[in-house]
Design an enzyme around this catalytic site. Structure first.
Site, short mmCIF file in Angstrom:
data_model
loop_
_atom_site.label_atom_id
_atom_site.label_comp_id
_atom_site.label_asym_id
_atom_site.label_seq_id
_atom_site.Cartn_x
_atom_site.Cartn_y
_atom_site.Cartn_z
N ASN A 27 0.80 -1.24 0.00
CA ASN A 27 0.00 0.00 0.00
C ASN A 27 0.83 1.28 0.00
O ASN A 27 0.49 2.23 -0.69
CB ASN A 27 -1.02 -0.03 1.14
N GLU B 21 4.44 -5.10 12.41
CA GLU B 21 3.54 -3.95 12.29
C GLU B 21 2.37 -4.39 11.45
O GLU B 21 2.52 -4.68 10.26
CB GLU B 21 4.26 -2.76 11.64
N CYS C 80 -3.03 1.16 6.86
CA CYS C 80 -3.27 0.50 8.15
C CYS C 80 -3.94 1.45 9.13
O CYS C 80 -4.67 1.02 10.01
CB CYS C 80 -1.95 -0.01 8.71
P1 NAD Z 1 0.02 -9.31 3.60
O1 NAD Z 1 0.28 -9.65 5.02
O2 NAD Z 1 -0.80 -10.25 2.81
O3 NAD Z 1 1.40 -9.12 2.80
C1 NAD Z 1 2.44 -8.30 3.29
C2 NAD Z 1 3.77 -8.92 2.90
O4 NAD Z 1 3.93 -10.16 3.57
C3 NAD Z 1 3.91 -9.22 1.42
O5 NAD Z 1 5.24 -8.98 1.03
C4 NAD Z 1 3.58 -10.71 1.36
O6 NAD Z 1 4.12 -11.35 0.22
C5 NAD Z 1 4.21 -11.21 2.64
N1 NAD Z 1 3.64 -12.41 3.22
C6 NAD Z 1 2.34 -12.78 3.25
N2 NAD Z 1 2.20 -13.93 3.93
C7 NAD Z 1 3.43 -14.29 4.35
C8 NAD Z 1 3.95 -15.39 5.10
N3 NAD Z 1 3.15 -16.35 5.57
N4 NAD Z 1 5.27 -15.45 5.36
C9 NAD Z 1 6.10 -14.47 4.91
N5 NAD Z 1 5.68 -13.42 4.17
C10 NAD Z 1 4.36 -13.32 3.91
O7 NAD Z 1 -0.57 -7.86 3.63
P2 NAD Z 1 -1.56 -7.16 2.61
O8 NAD Z 1 -2.92 -7.64 2.94
O9 NAD Z 1 -1.09 -7.24 1.25
O10 NAD Z 1 -1.35 -5.67 3.15
C11 NAD Z 1 -2.27 -5.00 3.87
C12 NAD Z 1 -2.14 -5.28 5.35
O11 NAD Z 1 -0.96 -4.70 5.85
C13 NAD Z 1 -3.29 -4.62 6.10
O12 NAD Z 1 -3.72 -5.48 7.12
C14 NAD Z 1 -2.63 -3.40 6.70
O13 NAD Z 1 -3.26 -2.88 7.85
C15 NAD Z 1 -1.26 -3.90 7.00
N6 NAD Z 1 -0.33 -2.77 7.11
C16 NAD Z 1 0.15 -2.46 8.34
C17 NAD Z 1 0.97 -1.36 8.49
C18 NAD Z 1 1.52 -0.96 9.85
O14 NAD Z 1 2.46 -0.20 9.91
N7 NAD Z 1 0.94 -1.43 10.94
C19 NAD Z 1 1.31 -0.59 7.38
C20 NAD Z 1 0.79 -0.95 6.14
C21 NAD Z 1 -0.02 -2.05 6.01
#
Ligand code: NAD
Length: 489
Positions: A157, A255, A289
């Site tokens: 995002n 995070e 997020c």
């Molecule tokens: P996601 O968790 O599906 O993916 C994020 C990253 O993790 C990607 O690079 C993905 O390939 C990797 N990933 C996914 N599953 C994994 C696993 N089992 N092992 C290792 N890597 C893995 O996230 P998304 O849905 O694409 O992104 C949105 C989410 O991220 C929302 O929940 C949002 O709130 C959160 N987010 C949090 C913050 C924060 O700072 N707290 C900031 C931005 C987004």
């Protein structure tokens, strides 16, 4: 010097570009523009086997980097900041089409990346330990030392800043990094950042970008020579990473997701509150997020507030973000759009009133306002990650605080009022890592310790000198005396 990302044929907009990387040997990843479905680029994809090679190179390069003087590390980060400041388009031209970012959001993000690089350049020269009192005549000190190889896993995002906020501090304090960006945003979340740092003089092997999916991330988490994982993403993925890292006794920064409340107190200026609410819920299509996902509005203001918010939702322009007149762009993919629409539809079925939006064209989801939302409905309880503003009314502040705290998440809360000190007192009763008084929920600066509580985050904060030092170094206690201590036997 060869970093893992060899660079690009940056042929945008005249057809797909090609990013090749000797570090990634798993095949080809096709990057599409969510706004048009066009192929933006083809990128070398990493396999799990590439993780081993990248980590081995990183481990070797890290020793010399850790031994470099602080000003040598600072110079690289500062040069990267200046290069990006002088030519923001080098990141913008990928960020806008690849992540569906409107120009304003993308420019703000590039500014954050520049600040992050500058703050981390300054981090290198900060004191990194303390002299301790001792009961013996000796020097006793605690100092911060690099962790080694840090694995960074980042989301789609805000791909530029959410990668850089881990990469830059990790490098600043002497670590090497292996970065796995989201496979939908491998350029603005990785390759373009590595290209920038390479041009700024970062030595070989210190930052390897491995474009790929969850399997590559899992291989990074499982690798014995990666003692720290810095993860930003969803709560379910964070749980899996935490589960995999726990038996390996690894440090993890998680995070995660949020469902952030915007509390409108009865003395708030309704017009300003509706504007803050619209920004907090709709910016970047609600894919933040910190997006305001729950609006708690005092019953006395509710009708006026929802009418103003619905009018704002109707007025927002949604379309291809490469057209600068569009305030909002597309959501990232069909899966995400389906999830948004399902939550909206189920919440309307549960009794909510749809005041605006609730419809889409392709990946362009109209900003949506839901009133009379039941507090146990999906739109109120779940993270939607879409441009949806669910509004609930309350009668007493105690009731509102109870509703806010009745959530698995604890990332960001906004309180809107004409009595800021009253809100300051309320902040002490709210379970949230960040609270903004007289602002909406979305905010970040390179100087602050960003992070959430409960299911929104654990294990470390990002940003600012103290949090970055704590998150990206280990503590070493050293004692030193002039002769060998004598013992009874
Ligand atoms: P996601 O968790 O599906 O993916 C994020 C990253 O993790 C990607 O690079 C993905 O390939 C990797 N990933 C996914 N599953 C994994 C696993 N089992 N092992 C290792 N890597 C893995 O996230 P998304 O849905 O694409 O992104 C949105 C989410 O991220 C929302 O929940 C949002 O709130 C959160 N987010 C949090 C913050 C924060 O700072 N707290 C900031 C931005 C987004």
């Amino acid at each position: 010097m060869t970093l893992s990302t060899a660079g690009s044929d940056t042929g945008v907009p005249g057809g797909p570009a090609r990013w090749s990387s000797p570090a990634a040997t798993g095949g080809t990843l096709t990057v599409t523009e969510p706004a048009t479905g066009n192929v933006l680029a083809e990128v070398d994809e990493a396999s799990s086997a590439d993780v081993d090679r990248a980590v081995a190179r990183a481990k070797q390069a890290q020793r010399e980097w850790a031994a470099a003087t602080y000003d040598q590390r600072a110079a690289v980060l500062r040069r990267a900041a200046r290069l990006l400041e002088a030519d923001p388009d080098r990141l913008l031209r990928w960020l806008v089409p690849e992540s569906g970012s409107a120009r304003g959001k993308a420019s703000f993000e590039v500014g954050l990346v520049v600040s992050e690089l500058d703050e981390c350049a300054a981090l290198t020269s900060q004191p990194y330990g303390e002299l301790l009192q001792s009961t013996k005549p000796r020097l006793s000190l605690a100092r911060r030392v690099p962790i080694g190889v840090v694995g960074v896993i980042s989301p789609f995002n805000f791909p530029g800043i959410l990668s850089m906020r881990s990469v830059a501090p990790a490098l600043a304090v002497g670590n090497a990094v292996v970065l796995k960006p989201d496979p939908r945003t491998p350029i603005s979340g990785g390759l373009a950042l590595a290209e920038l740092l390479t041009e700024a003089g970062l030595p070989d092997g210190l930052l390897t970008v491995l474009p790929g999916g969850a399997e590559v991330g899992q291989a990074l988490v499982a690798h014995p020579d990666v003692p720290c994982i810095s993860f930003t993403g969803s709560t379910p993925a964070g749980r899996k990473i935490g589960e995999a890292a726990a038996p390996l006794l690894k440090r993890v920064h998680l995070e995660l997701g949020g469902n952030n409340a915007l509390l409108v107190l009865p003395d708030a200026d309704v017009e300003a509150a509706a504007s803050a609410a619209a920004w907090g819920s709709f910016l970047h299509q609600g894919q933040i997020c910190m997006t305001a996902g729950r609006h708690l509005v005092h019953a006395s203001l509710a009708d006026e507030f929802t009418a103003l918010l619905a009018a704002k939702a109707e007025a927002v322009t949604v379309g291809d973000p490469t057209d600068e007149s569009n305030v909002l762009g597309p959501v990232i993919d069909e899966r995400q759009r389906e999830q948004i629409h399902r939550i909206v539809t189920d919440t309307v079925s549960a009794g909510a009133t749809l005041l605006a939006g609730g419809k889409y064209d392709g990946l362009f989801y109209r900003p949506t306002v839901l009133a009379n939302v039941p507090v146990d409905s999906p739109a109120f309880r779940q993270e939607i990650f879409g441009p949806v503003a669910p509004v609930v009314t309350y009668d007493s502040v105690d009731e509102a605080i109870e509703i806010i705290n009745d959530s698995e998440f604890g990332l960001s809360v906004g309180i809107l009022t004409s009595d800021a000190f009253r809100a300051f007192e309320l902040a002490g009763r709210i379970e949230s890592g960040m609270v903004h008084i007289n602002d909406q929920t979305v905010d970040d600066e390179a100087t602050i310790p960003f992070g959430g509580t409960k299911a929104s985050g654990v294990g470390g904060r990002f940003g600012g000198t103290r949090a970055n030092l704590e998150s990206f170094t280990e503590t070493q206690w050293i004692t030193m005396q002039s002769s060998i201590e004598r013992y009874p036997f």
